[in-house]
Design an enzyme around this catalytic site. Structure first.
Site, PDB file in Angstrom:
ATOM      1  N   THR A 155       0.879  -1.202   0.020  1.00 33.83           N
ATOM      2  CA  THR A 155      -0.048  -0.039  -0.109  1.00 33.83           C
ATOM      3  C   THR A 155       0.798   1.083   0.087  1.00 33.83           C
ATOM      4  O   THR A 155       1.983   1.148   0.498  1.00 33.83           O
ATOM      5  CB  THR A 155      -0.840  -0.139   1.255  1.00 33.83           C
ATOM      6  OG1 THR A 155      -0.293   0.112   2.494  1.00 33.83           O
ATOM      7  CG2 THR A 155      -1.786  -1.243   1.237  1.00 33.83           C
ATOM      8  N   HIS A 156       0.519   2.327  -0.710  1.00 34.72           N
ATOM      9  CA  HIS A 156       1.451   3.365  -0.612  1.00 34.72           C
ATOM     10  C   HIS A 156       2.748   3.388  -1.419  1.00 34.72           C
ATOM     11  O   HIS A 156       3.676   3.934  -1.141  1.00 34.72           O
ATOM     12  CB  HIS A 156       1.443   4.163   0.655  1.00 34.72           C
ATOM     13  CG  HIS A 156       0.188   4.190   1.358  1.00 34.72           C
ATOM     14  ND1 HIS A 156      -0.505   5.437   0.830  1.00 34.72           N
ATOM     15  CD2 HIS A 156      -0.384   3.649   2.369  1.00 34.72           C
ATOM     16  CE1 HIS A 156      -1.819   5.117   1.742  1.00 34.72           C
ATOM     17  NE2 HIS A 156      -1.652   4.336   2.603  1.00 34.72           N
ATOM     18  N   SER A 277      20.193  -0.453 -24.991  1.00 35.86           N
ATOM     19  CA  SER A 277      20.650   0.839 -24.930  1.00 35.86           C
ATOM     20  C   SER A 277      21.729   1.114 -26.037  1.00 35.86           C
ATOM     21  O   SER A 277      22.382   0.115 -26.411  1.00 35.86           O
ATOM     22  CB  SER A 277      21.234   1.579 -23.742  1.00 35.86           C
ATOM     23  OG  SER A 277      22.015   2.719 -23.712  1.00 35.86           O
ATOM     24  N   LYS A 283      22.327  -2.436 -20.307  1.00 38.48           N
ATOM     25  CA  LYS A 283      21.077  -2.268 -19.993  1.00 38.48           C
ATOM     26  C   LYS A 283      20.019  -3.132 -20.768  1.00 38.48           C
ATOM     27  O   LYS A 283      20.282  -3.755 -22.018  1.00 38.48           O
ATOM     28  CB  LYS A 283      20.524  -0.819 -20.822  1.00 38.48           C
ATOM     29  CG  LYS A 283      21.146   0.735 -20.300  1.00 38.48           C
ATOM     30  CD  LYS A 283      20.544   0.791 -18.592  1.00 38.48           C
ATOM     31  CE  LYS A 283      19.021   1.030 -18.651  1.00 38.48           C
ATOM     32  NZ  LYS A 283      18.870   2.244 -19.551  1.00 38.48           N
ATOM     33  N   TYR A 317     -27.986  14.479 -37.675  1.00 36.13           N
ATOM     34  CA  TYR A 317     -26.740  14.450 -38.137  1.00 36.13           C
ATOM     35  C   TYR A 317     -26.417  15.827 -38.315  1.00 36.13           C
ATOM     36  O   TYR A 317     -26.776  16.338 -38.927  1.00 36.13           O
ATOM     37  CB  TYR A 317     -26.778  13.546 -39.485  1.00 36.13           C
ATOM     38  CG  TYR A 317     -25.541  13.123 -39.716  1.00 36.13           C
ATOM     39  CD1 TYR A 317     -24.513  12.311 -39.189  1.00 36.13           C
ATOM     40  CD2 TYR A 317     -24.870  13.855 -40.917  1.00 36.13           C
ATOM     41  CE1 TYR A 317     -23.194  11.903 -39.934  1.00 36.13           C
ATOM     42  CE2 TYR A 317     -23.460  13.647 -41.305  1.00 36.13           C
ATOM     43  CZ  TYR A 317     -22.721  12.678 -40.741  1.00 36.13           C
ATOM     44  OH  TYR A 317     -21.460  12.557 -41.087  1.00 36.13           O
ATOM     45  N   GLN A 322     -18.372  12.980 -38.712  1.00 35.64           N
ATOM     46  CA  GLN A 322     -17.523  12.070 -39.300  1.00 35.64           C
ATOM     47  C   GLN A 322     -15.937  11.915 -38.408  1.00 35.64           C
ATOM     48  O   GLN A 322     -15.438  10.962 -38.782  1.00 35.64           O
ATOM     49  CB  GLN A 322     -17.160  12.920 -40.665  1.00 35.64           C
ATOM     50  CG  GLN A 322     -16.137  12.182 -41.382  1.00 35.64           C
ATOM     51  CD  GLN A 322     -16.150  13.016 -42.679  1.00 35.64           C
ATOM     52  OE1 GLN A 322     -16.782  13.003 -43.754  1.00 35.64           O
ATOM     53  NE2 GLN A 322     -14.980  13.731 -43.261  1.00 35.64           N
ATOM     54  N   LYS A 325     -14.628   8.603 -36.496  1.00 32.85           N
ATOM     55  CA  LYS A 325     -13.867   7.196 -37.088  1.00 32.85           C
ATOM     56  C   LYS A 325     -12.215   7.179 -36.649  1.00 32.85           C
ATOM     57  O   LYS A 325     -11.877   6.137 -36.290  1.00 32.85           O
ATOM     58  CB  LYS A 325     -14.259   7.052 -38.663  1.00 32.85           C
ATOM     59  CG  LYS A 325     -15.602   7.179 -38.839  1.00 32.85           C
ATOM     60  CD  LYS A 325     -15.817   7.200 -40.537  1.00 32.85           C
ATOM     61  CE  LYS A 325     -17.310   7.185 -40.788  1.00 32.85           C
ATOM     62  NZ  LYS A 325     -17.944   8.244 -40.033  1.00 32.85           N
TER      63      LYS A 325
END
Length: 462
Positions: A155-156, A277, A283, A317, A322, A325
């Site tokens: 928690t926290h 990296s 890395k 409408y 339009q 979409k």
């Protein structure tokens, strides 16, 4: 410029205006939906005696041929057409002649595009649900294999109490279950057919809207022609559900990113789902988890964009719609990709049980159980709380876990401690005795897993 509405106009549309107005670049995705809807429409028109059987057959054959030609690459959807509807109608008329001009009888582009969008969303609801089911199947596998993999619960972002990896993953199982339930709920609301609503006020042709709806697998026709062409609630609901899915994936990704860090080393992400990296050879970056987390904002943006577009539109409408979409298409594609990639990532991820258990011990996650031990020995809870607080300070000073202290060291803090305390505060005991429904104890988890197996064995799509 191929357009279907030029009779009223005496001038050509400005090229820039035409391009700005056109939607073919993105609504070409509706090819299958527009053909399916058009076929159902003309079948209904023939049934109602509006067109002849021969005209219906010619239109259906023509549309089927166009579909095959586009799929094979013999016919290209180009920008010379304003939208997918113009493309299909123009090509149909070119192929079959005047019969093709009758396909649009009793129909407006308003109810046509509303139908296409509903058909598309309906299909994509099922597709996203299928992706989620695969993710849940993988989560369940990991749960079943990690009933005794102890780790700290937080928690926290602070270590709180000991749990298991199965229990932690179970929280996400519940989240994605709720996501599927939302998709199912939206599916039933979207599953009504707007075709036949016309521009906004229906039509004088004797259309059988119930028949058209049944041909397309809808539960029935929409019951108000104004709402039929102006409703995009289902798009907003879908985008909201997609945003929730991404929020859950992002939370999960954040934890995996933390767990993958050198400080935790709870997991190791497979090379196939990591990158390196360009300058630091040591890395191994959790890029997929980070991208899922990052793309969440992209999906949120589609939702906010759609809400903003619709917030002040008068009935019925408006061309603003339009804009429903591109953002929706992108959000759907993004979410499906994220779910599939995330599923692959956790499927190949290696867990480090020894690091998880060590973290739980050194995080004093069994402190509450130590206090409970004293209470069982007759120490008032408030006093026990204070004793264990001092005990944790001692552990920090000595750089030990509670169970690594000797009995003599424990008795310095309270003479009530006896040798049985070590069993009482072991991770196995701390977790194992938590057996209420939903808790991490093995018996409780096994019961939940059985319920989840039963849940996954039933498909709401069937």
């Amino acid at each position: 410029m191929a357009q279907l509405w030029g009779g009223r106009f005496t001038k050509q549309t400005d090229d820039m205006v035409y391009a700005f107005n056109a939607s073919i670049s993105f609504d070409k995705r509706f090819l299958e939906q527009d053909i399916t809807g058009s076929i159902a429409h003309v079948v209904m028109l023939e049934k109602q005696g509006v067109i002849t059987l021969q005209e219906k057959d010619d239109i259906v054959k023509g549309l089927t041929a166009i579909r095959e030609d586009v799929q094979s690459g013999r016919l290209e959807i180009t920008s010379e057409y304003e939208d997918i509807h113009s493309f299909l109608e123009a090509n149909l008329i070119q192929r079959i002649g005047d019969a093709g001009k009758k396909m649009h009888t009793g129909r407006s582009r308003n109810d046509q595009v509303a139908l296409d969008m509903r058909l598309y969303v309906r299909e994509e609801l099922l597709a996203v649900d299928g992706c989620l089911k695969q993710l849940l199947t993988e989560i369940l596998r990991i749960q079943k294999e990690n009933l005794d993999t102890y780790m700290p619960g937080f928690t926290h972002l602070q270590k709180a109490q000991p749990i298991t990896l199965a229990h932690h993953f179970g929280a996400y199982f519940e989240m994605f279950k709720r996501d599927r339930l939302r998709l199912k709920d939206i599916y039933h609301r979207v599953n009504y057919c707007p075709l036949g609503a016309g521009a906004l006020a229906g039509t004088t042709y004797p259309l059988d809207r119930y028949y058209t709806a049944s041909l397309l697998g809808f539960e029935g026709p929409t019951l108000n022609s104004i709402d039929s062409v102006s409703d995009r609630d289902y798009v907003i609901e879908f985008l909201s559900a997609l945003s929730m899915i991404m929020m859950h994936l992002s939370r999960f990704s954040e934890e995996i990113i933390i767990w993958n860090s050198n400080e935790y080393r709870f997991v190791e992400i497979d090379d196939a789902y990591s990158t390196g990296s360009s300058i630091m050879p040591q890395k191994k970056n959790p890029d997929i988890a980070e991208l899922v987390r990052g793309k969440t904002g992209r999906v949120y943006g589609a939702l906010i964009g759609m809400l903003t577009t619709m917030k002040a539109l008068p009935l019925a409408y408006n061309k603003d719609m339009q804009e429903d979409k591109e953002g929706t298409f992108d959000a759907i594609d993004t979410v499906k990709d994220c779910i599939v990639l995330f599923t692959g990532m956790i499927a190949t991820m290696k867990f480090r049980p020894e690091n998880m258990a060590r973290s739980a011990m050194r995080g004093f996650t069994n402190a509450t159980d130590a206090a409970d031990y004293l209470v069982k020995k007759g120490v008032p809870f408030r006093d026990a709380h204070g004793i264990i607080g001092r005990l944790v300070l001692t552990c920090i000073e000595k750089e030990k876990a509670i169970e690594e202290l000797t009995l003599a060291e424990l008795k310095e803090l309270s003479p009530v401690f006896e040798a049985d305390v070590y069993d009482e505060i072991s991770l196995k005991t701390c977790v194992g005795k938590r057996l209420t429904v939903g808790a991490p104890g093995r018996a409780a988890m096994e019961d939940v897993i059985k319920q989840n197996e039963a849940y996954l064995s039933v498909d709401w799509q069937q």
